[in-house]
Write an enzyme that holds these catalytic residues in place. Structure first.
Site, PDB file in Angstrom:
ATOM      1  N   ASN A 176       0.935  -1.344   0.153  1.00 26.01           N
ATOM      2  CA  ASN A 176       0.195  -0.186  -0.072  1.00 26.01           C
ATOM      3  C   ASN A 176       0.943   1.315   0.121  1.00 26.01           C
ATOM      4  OD1 ASN A 176       0.353   0.799   2.929  1.00 26.01           O
ATOM      5  ND2 ASN A 176      -0.317  -1.280   3.038  1.00 26.01           N
ATOM      6  N   ASP A 245      -4.538  -6.290   5.284  1.00 23.06           N
ATOM      7  CA  ASP A 245      -5.484  -7.043   6.002  1.00 23.06           C
ATOM      8  C   ASP A 245      -5.562  -8.298   5.272  1.00 23.06           C
ATOM      9  OD1 ASP A 245      -6.416  -5.126   7.586  1.00 23.06           O
ATOM     10  OD2 ASP A 245      -7.560  -4.210   6.150  1.00 23.06           O
ATOM     11  N   LYS A 255       7.746 -17.807 -10.521  1.00 16.72           N
ATOM     12  CA  LYS A 255       6.752 -16.845 -11.154  1.00 16.72           C
ATOM     13  C   LYS A 255       5.772 -16.926 -12.050  1.00 16.72           C
ATOM     14  CE  LYS A 255       7.822 -13.031 -14.417  1.00 16.72           C
ATOM     15  NZ  LYS A 255       8.699 -12.566 -15.666  1.00 16.72           N
ATOM     16  N   PHE A 292      -4.321   3.755  14.676  1.00 15.05           N
ATOM     17  CA  PHE A 292      -4.704   4.518  13.709  1.00 15.05           C
ATOM     18  C   PHE A 292      -5.650   4.182  12.823  1.00 15.05           C
ATOM     19  CE2 PHE A 292      -1.565   7.953  13.411  1.00 15.05           C
ATOM     20  CZ  PHE A 292      -0.836   8.202  14.556  1.00 15.05           C
ATOM     21  N   LYS A 306     -13.603   0.572  15.334  1.00 12.98           N
ATOM     22  CA  LYS A 306     -12.250  -0.001  15.685  1.00 12.98           C
ATOM     23  C   LYS A 306     -11.716   0.169  17.054  1.00 12.98           C
ATOM     24  CE  LYS A 306     -10.608   0.229  10.972  1.00 12.98           C
ATOM     25  NZ  LYS A 306     -10.283   1.088  10.036  1.00 12.98           N
ATOM     26  N   LYS A 310     -11.530  -3.383  18.969  1.00 16.04           N
ATOM     27  CA  LYS A 310     -10.188  -3.724  19.165  1.00 16.04           C
ATOM     28  C   LYS A 310      -9.434  -3.604  20.457  1.00 16.04           C
ATOM     29  CE  LYS A 310      -8.687  -3.861  14.477  1.00 16.04           C
ATOM     30  NZ  LYS A 310      -7.339  -3.916  13.528  1.00 16.04           N
TER      31      LYS A 310
HETATM   32  O1  C5P Z   1      -5.941  -0.991   8.292  1.00 17.76           O
HETATM   33  P1  C5P Z   1      -6.837  -0.467   9.542  1.00 17.76           P
HETATM   34  O2  C5P Z   1      -7.371   0.934   9.576  1.00 17.76           O
HETATM   35  O3  C5P Z   1      -7.948  -1.221   9.971  1.00 17.76           O
HETATM   36  O4  C5P Z   1      -5.973  -0.437  10.771  1.00 17.76           O
HETATM   37  C1  C5P Z   1      -6.599   0.014  11.933  1.00 17.76           C
HETATM   38  C2  C5P Z   1      -5.467  -0.172  13.184  1.00 17.76           C
HETATM   39  O5  C5P Z   1      -4.988  -1.547  13.508  1.00 17.76           O
HETATM   40  C3  C5P Z   1      -4.167   0.388  12.876  1.00 17.76           C
HETATM   41  O6  C5P Z   1      -3.662   1.118  14.092  1.00 17.76           O
HETATM   42  C4  C5P Z   1      -3.345  -0.654  12.392  1.00 17.76           C
HETATM   43  O7  C5P Z   1      -1.895  -0.340  12.464  1.00 17.76           O
HETATM   44  C5  C5P Z   1      -3.837  -1.699  13.001  1.00 17.76           C
HETATM   45  N1  C5P Z   1      -3.879  -3.070  12.273  1.00 17.76           N
HETATM   46  C6  C5P Z   1      -2.956  -4.106  12.811  1.00 17.76           C
HETATM   47  N2  C5P Z   1      -2.987  -5.263  12.089  1.00 17.76           N
HETATM   48  C7  C5P Z   1      -3.611  -5.686  11.140  1.00 17.76           C
HETATM   49  C8  C5P Z   1      -4.557  -4.463  10.447  1.00 17.76           C
HETATM   50  C9  C5P Z   1      -4.637  -3.339  11.216  1.00 17.76           C
HETATM   51  O8  C5P Z   1      -2.278  -3.786  13.772  1.00 17.76           O
HETATM   52  N3  C5P Z   1      -3.549  -6.501  10.539  1.00 17.76           N
END
Ligand code: C5P
Length: 381
Positions: A176, A245, A255, A292, A306, A310
């Site tokens: 990304n 994700d 390849k 974040f 989130k 979380k």
């Molecule tokens: O990608 P997203 O906006 O959902 O991420 C939200 C938070 O979760 C961020 O702090 C990111 O660093 C964390 N995250 C993570 N592990 C993942 C996806 C996101 O620690 N697999």
């Protein structure tokens, strides 16, 4: 100025521009008594050395005092801020690396060189940081001294930054646009406020911050392992990385060939939820967990979800569709959401300034937690 510096620019130029005397040699001024190194060192709030050559770093590291600057350095007791500038090979040389390590351990601050076109004609890391960044860091150190001081001393802060990379085959991958700038700004700001900082970083084009233990990883699984093996003795976790994700469920060993196909389907599987695992850790105790949320729609609702799902203490929500903010730029605009539902709006500002605000909020949360646990103990008795 060192003698070598005067080969590039005449002292008179700096005298005229700054309106201040320029000191070069130890004994070459009639008013020596007024500006000798001890009295000059006593007057200073900060010693800023810019540009600092490989030679000066080596002399500082080993205490060689054979001219005015190096003697001033040895008699100085104030914070030291160094902005190195040199040829990319000199910057990467093990001798320079070792000297930098010595100076970092001594507690000196650095404005790391950038990548770009150098005087020697080569392109690479070693180019003096932008003057604005050096001034910003200098002002910042002076202000910190006046305002908060090292309010994160005693904390161990673990930060994730940058993107993660998931391989499709030996040559292709999914990633990304994260530059890592926000996470690196947080690491530097936390370091400057006295914290011990560990930075787990996906692939980025920024030099590791001085005085910060930086662990480089590539995939989400590597980032997860690096975090889980270090989170145990941390008091604050900040998940700033843009973690993938999903990853290819079974990356091809060879390849992938086109073979005349018009389309192919690649199955993706969910990756480890790093921040979720940190937050759900049974040993979490009083560890503060900050996430974040970079969103392109329903920013605050998604961030709020989130935060709750979380079990985070704080979440920093940023709208990546905002002009001049978000990925790969130096500025950001965000809203911090607290667990109690209150919010702090942070208008467009540099990522470094934003990092300071996030840390202010973390300091507040730490203090609140300590007050709460003290009152709980009082009630217990
Ligand atoms: O990608 P997203 O906006 O959902 O991420 C939200 C938070 O979760 C961020 O702090 C990111 O660093 C964390 N995250 C993570 N592990 C993942 C996806 C996101 O620690 N697999």
């Amino acid at each position: 100025m060192t003698r070598h510096a005067t080969e590039f620019v005449q002292p008179l130029t700096f005298e005229a521009l700054s309106g201040n005397p320029v000191v070069v040699g130890m004994f070459d001024r009639p008013d020596y008594s007024k500006i000798e190194h001890i009295s000059l060192a006593r007057q200073a709030d900060l010693l800023l050395v810019a540009p600092a050559t490989a030679n000066i770093l080596a002399k500082f590291a080993h205490g060689i005092a054979d001219d005015f600057l190096t003697t001033l350095y040895l008699s100085n007791t104030r914070p030291v801020l160094i902005a190195p500038a040199m040829n990319v090979e000199m910057w990467n040389h093990p001798a320079t690396r070792a000297n930098l390590e010595i100076l970092r351990e001594r507690g000196h601050y650095f404005v790391n060189p950038g990548v770009g076109y150098q005087a020697c004609g080569e392109v690479g890391e070693g180019r003096l940081a932008e003057p604005e960044d050096i001034v910003h860091q200098a002002l910042h150190l002076l202000q910190r001294k006046l305002e908060t001081g090292p309010d994160l001393a005693g904390e161990h802060i673990l930060i994730t930054a940058g993107p993660t990379v998931e391989d499709l085959d030996p040559v292709r991958f999914i990633t990304n646009r994260s530059s890592g700038k926000m996470g690196y700004a947080l690491a530097e700001a936390a370091r400057d406020r006295g914290a011990r900082v560990t930075l787990i970083s996906g692939p980025v084009r920024i030099a590791p911050p001085a005085g910060v233990e930086t662990v480089s990883v590539r995939s989400t699984r590597q980032m997860y392992d690096a975090v889980m093996s270090r989170v145990g003795d941390s008091s604050v976790f900040i998940g700033c990385a843009a973690v993938a994700d999903f990853r290819p469920a079974s990356p091809a060993v060879q390849k992938i060939k086109k073979l005349g196909r018009q389309s192919i389907t690649i199955e993706l599987e969910a990756t480890e939820d790093i921040i979720g695992s940190v937050a759900r850790d049974p040993q979490r105790n009083s560890r503060i967990v900050v996430g974040f949320a970079a969103e392109s729609q329903s920013l605050l609702d998604n961030a709020e979800t989130k935060l709750r799902e979380k079990s985070l203490d704080l979440i920093v929500a940023n709208d990546i569709t905002r002009e001049g903010a978000g990925f790969d730029v130096d500025n950001n605009v965000a809203t911090i959401l607290r667990r109690d539902g209150s919010r702090i709006e942070l208008p467009l500002q540099s990522k470094r300034d934003l990092a300071e605000k996030v840390l202010d909020e973390i300091v507040g949360t730490i203090k609140q937690g300590r007050t709460a646990s003290v009152s709980a103990q009082v009630t217990d008795q």
